[in-house]
Design a protein around this motif. Structure first.
Motif, PDB file in Angstrom:
ATOM      1  N   GLY A 265      21.528 -17.682  -3.600  1.00  0.00           N
ATOM      2  CA  GLY A 265      20.343 -17.168  -4.672  1.00  0.00           C
ATOM      3  C   GLY A 265      19.280 -18.184  -4.712  1.00  0.00           C
ATOM      4  N   GLU A 266      19.217 -19.417  -3.974  1.00  0.00           N
ATOM      5  CA  GLU A 266      18.356 -20.485  -4.112  1.00  0.00           C
ATOM      6  C   GLU A 266      16.901 -19.922  -3.789  1.00  0.00           C
ATOM      7  N   PHE A 267      16.906 -18.969  -2.885  1.00  0.00           N
ATOM      8  CA  PHE A 267      15.428 -18.841  -2.586  1.00  0.00           C
ATOM      9  C   PHE A 267      14.903 -17.224  -3.102  1.00  0.00           C
ATOM     10  N   LYS A 268      15.842 -16.621  -3.678  1.00  0.00           N
ATOM     11  CA  LYS A 268      15.711 -15.311  -4.126  1.00  0.00           C
ATOM     12  C   LYS A 268      14.412 -15.182  -4.856  1.00  0.00           C
ATOM     13  N   GLY A 269      13.478 -14.216  -4.747  1.00  0.00           N
ATOM     14  CA  GLY A 269      12.296 -13.946  -5.330  1.00  0.00           C
ATOM     15  C   GLY A 269      11.143 -15.046  -5.134  1.00  0.00           C
ATOM     16  N   LEU A 270      11.303 -16.147  -4.535  1.00  0.00           N
ATOM     17  CA  LEU A 270      10.258 -17.087  -4.591  1.00  0.00           C
ATOM     18  C   LEU A 270       9.216 -16.606  -3.726  1.00  0.00           C
ATOM     19  N   PRO A 271       7.755 -16.781  -4.272  1.00  0.00           N
ATOM     20  CA  PRO A 271       6.796 -16.652  -3.251  1.00  0.00           C
ATOM     21  C   PRO A 271       6.629 -17.599  -1.986  1.00  0.00           C
TER      22      PRO A 271
ATOM     23  N   GLY B  95       8.924 -14.352   2.403  1.00  0.00           N
ATOM     24  CA  GLY B  95      10.445 -14.745   2.917  1.00  0.00           C
ATOM     25  C   GLY B  95      10.333 -15.315   4.278  1.00  0.00           C
ATOM     26  N   ASN B  96       8.909 -15.412   4.817  1.00  0.00           N
ATOM     27  CA  ASN B  96       8.684 -15.626   6.375  1.00  0.00           C
ATOM     28  C   ASN B  96       7.414 -16.765   6.285  1.00  0.00           C
ATOM     29  N   PRO B  97       7.469 -17.804   5.438  1.00  0.00           N
ATOM     30  CA  PRO B  97       5.984 -18.526   5.697  1.00  0.00           C
ATOM     31  C   PRO B  97       6.269 -19.351   6.691  1.00  0.00           C
ATOM     32  N   LYS B  98       4.868 -19.655   7.213  1.00  0.00           N
ATOM     33  CA  LYS B  98       4.530 -20.628   8.234  1.00  0.00           C
ATOM     34  C   LYS B  98       3.936 -21.693   7.582  1.00  0.00           C
TER      35      LYS B  98
ATOM     36  N   TYR C  72       6.170 -25.533  10.963  1.00  0.00           N
ATOM     37  CA  TYR C  72       7.236 -25.046  10.681  1.00  0.00           C
ATOM     38  C   TYR C  72       7.260 -23.509  10.322  1.00  0.00           C
ATOM     39  N   THR C  73       8.361 -23.007  10.442  1.00  0.00           N
ATOM     40  CA  THR C  73       8.463 -21.412  10.019  1.00  0.00           C
ATOM     41  C   THR C  73       9.861 -21.480   9.370  1.00  0.00           C
ATOM     42  N   PHE C  74       9.878 -20.698   8.336  1.00  0.00           N
ATOM     43  CA  PHE C  74      11.300 -20.327   7.616  1.00  0.00           C
ATOM     44  C   PHE C  74      11.485 -18.661   7.598  1.00  0.00           C
ATOM     45  N   SER C  75      12.704 -18.544   8.083  1.00  0.00           N
ATOM     46  CA  SER C  75      13.148 -17.116   8.135  1.00  0.00           C
ATOM     47  C   SER C  75      14.231 -16.829   7.268  1.00  0.00           C
ATOM     48  N   LEU C  76      13.912 -16.255   5.934  1.00  0.00           N
ATOM     49  CA  LEU C  76      14.772 -15.946   4.887  1.00  0.00           C
ATOM     50  C   LEU C  76      15.908 -14.762   5.352  1.00  0.00           C
ATOM     51  N   SER C  77      15.551 -13.981   6.276  1.00  0.00           N
ATOM     52  CA  SER C  77      16.552 -13.031   6.832  1.00  0.00           C
ATOM     53  C   SER C  77      17.744 -13.906   7.597  1.00  0.00           C
ATOM     54  N   LYS C  78      17.257 -14.888   8.465  1.00  0.00           N
ATOM     55  CA  LYS C  78      18.109 -15.789   9.182  1.00  0.00           C
ATOM     56  C   LYS C  78      18.401 -16.880   8.431  1.00  0.00           C
ATOM     57  N   ASN C  79      17.823 -17.172   7.230  1.00  0.00           N
ATOM     58  CA  ASN C  79      18.130 -18.273   6.378  1.00  0.00           C
ATOM     59  C   ASN C  79      18.047 -19.537   7.447  1.00  0.00           C
ATOM     60  N   THR C  80      17.188 -19.747   8.312  1.00  0.00           N
ATOM     61  CA  THR C  80      16.824 -20.803   9.251  1.00  0.00           C
ATOM     62  C   THR C  80      15.300 -21.265   9.274  1.00  0.00           C
TER      63      THR C  80
END
Length: 406
Positions: free
Chosen positions: A94-100, A167-170, A178-186
């Motif tokens: 849950g480290e990333f839960k609800g974060l803008p 959940g998908n910040p560039k 960089y790009t982070f995908s919360l759905s893939k945790n990648t």
């Protein structure tokens, strides 16, 4: 100047890539990522780290850490976004839960930096020299692209847009995107093939009738499979796995780092303590499953560290619940270097009484260690850090002795 012997690299690459029709109908050569890692190591005389669960795939003789990647691109004058890190365990907690998105990008970047820096300290990798080695595959050819492998500059972190989906910040640090995908945790990084260093294009001819060619003796296969010359090889994969145990750096009872024992023994009450007093817990669950893995209590063995140095160690304390080195500070220096950003940070803990916590281990993504038996006769063991959750996985994959199981 490229990091590999290009002539040797090109010859080997062409030979293997020419057989791509064994696996694929694409016009781009098919090359397994493991082959590319082995090819880099062979043609650069680097150490192979690709089987270790860490941030780098290799280390050069000059101490540079190397991330080896291979990917397909539409051309050699484009950009390509590729995976560079995964944070499944962190997301599960849950480290990333609800974060803008801005806070999410910052947290991911901070975790990424902590883990890369920890691995660099453990394996004595020079981040200033580190780089990505990318084998880029396009129609009928390949190209080597190399660029710096650097930490993310979190002080200059900026979102590319405030309109990205949650959940998908560039984001960018002014040097890399960089790009982070919360759905893939990648976490993905953009590689720009028009920047930094590229080889000449390596032209590859794909053999369309590769199966027929092999059957009729191409690459010496006919001689290899003849009954008089064929010896069934050992199972290389199983032969490469050394006997080992995984030990947690936390209490298996509380699932937290004990404040006054284990890696925090220096913080124990009673007699006056010195910073550097600590041990690796050797829990009952492991002792029951592997009662003879280590020499008997108080008998010394050699423990080899990831950088090649070694120390004298032993099983000690009541019931053999601890692994300690002699002197104790050698093992502790390594453990604390894995967790803290600098020796000064570690030593400040003694003055403030700030014990190590589970959060410290989670930040660097390491909560356990693997100890492998290298040479039973000489009592040589090898130590390496392991990712979060490794102890539970190890325990669930091993069985209790018959007389102790249900």
């Amino acid at each position: 100047m490229l990091s590999v012997d290009f002539e040797k690299y090109e010859r080997l690459l062409k030979a293997v890539a020419s057989m791509s029709r064994l696996y694929s109908d694409s016009s781009s050569p098919y090359l397994n990522s493991r082959f590319v890692e082995k090819l880099f190591v062979y043609t650069s005389t680097a150490k192979d780290f690709s089987r270790r669960d860490m941030s780098f795939d290799a280390q050069t003789e000059l101490g540079a850490g190397v991330g080896v990647k291979t990917f397909v691109a539409n051309s050699f004058r484009t950009t390509k976004t590729e995976k560079v890190a995964e944070f499944t365990a962190d997301a599960t907690r849950g480290e990333f839960k609800g974060l803008p998105n801005d806070e999410l990008a910052y947290k991911v970047a901070t975790f990424r930096n902590a883990r890369v820096s920890s691995d660099a300290r453990i394996y004595e990798i020079d981040m200033e020299k580190s780089f990505y080695h990318c084998l880029v595959r396009a129609a009928d050819g390949c190209l080597i692209h190399e660029e710096p492998y650097s930490l993310i500059d979190v002080d200059n972190l900026k979102l590319e847009s405030r309109l990205d989906a949650p959940g998908n910040p560039k984001f960018s640090d002014g040097i890399n995107n960089y790009t982070f995908s919360l759905s893939k945790n990648t976490l993905f990084k953009t590689f720009d093939l028009q920047r930094y260093q590229n080889s000449k294009v390596i032209e590859v001819t794909l053999i369309d009738d590769i199966f027929e060619r092999l059957l009729h003796g191409a690459f010496g296969l006919a001689d290899f499979v003849s009954p008089t010359n064929f010896n069934e090889p050992e199972d290389a994969a199983s032969a490469a796995v050394l006997p080992h145990v995984i030990l947690p750096l936390y209490s298996t009872r509380t699932k937290q780092v004990a404040a006054r024992s284990g890696i925090n023994q220096w913080n124990a009450e009673g007699r006056e303590r010195e910073f550097g007093e600590a041990y690796i817990p050797h829990p009952k669950e492991v002792r029951r499953r592997y009662p003879n893995f280590f020499p008997p209590k108080d008998e010394t063995f050699t423990l080899r560290l990831p950088d090649g140095s070694q120390m004298s160690a032993k099983v000690c304390q009541q019931d053999g619940k601890a692994i300690m080195s002699n002197p104790n500070s050698l093992l502790c220096d390594w453990l604390f270097r894995m967790i803290d950003d600098s020796p000064a940070v570690s030593k400040a803990r003694m003055a403030t009484g700030r014990a190590y916590t589970m959060e410290d281990l989670l930040r660097v993504g390491r909560d356990s260690v693997k100890i492998s038996l290298v040479d039973e006769a000489k009592r040589i063991y090898e130590l390496e850090p392991m990712p979060t959750g490794s102890f539970d996985t190890f325990l669930s994959s091993t069985a209790l002795p018959d007389d102790e199981s249900d």
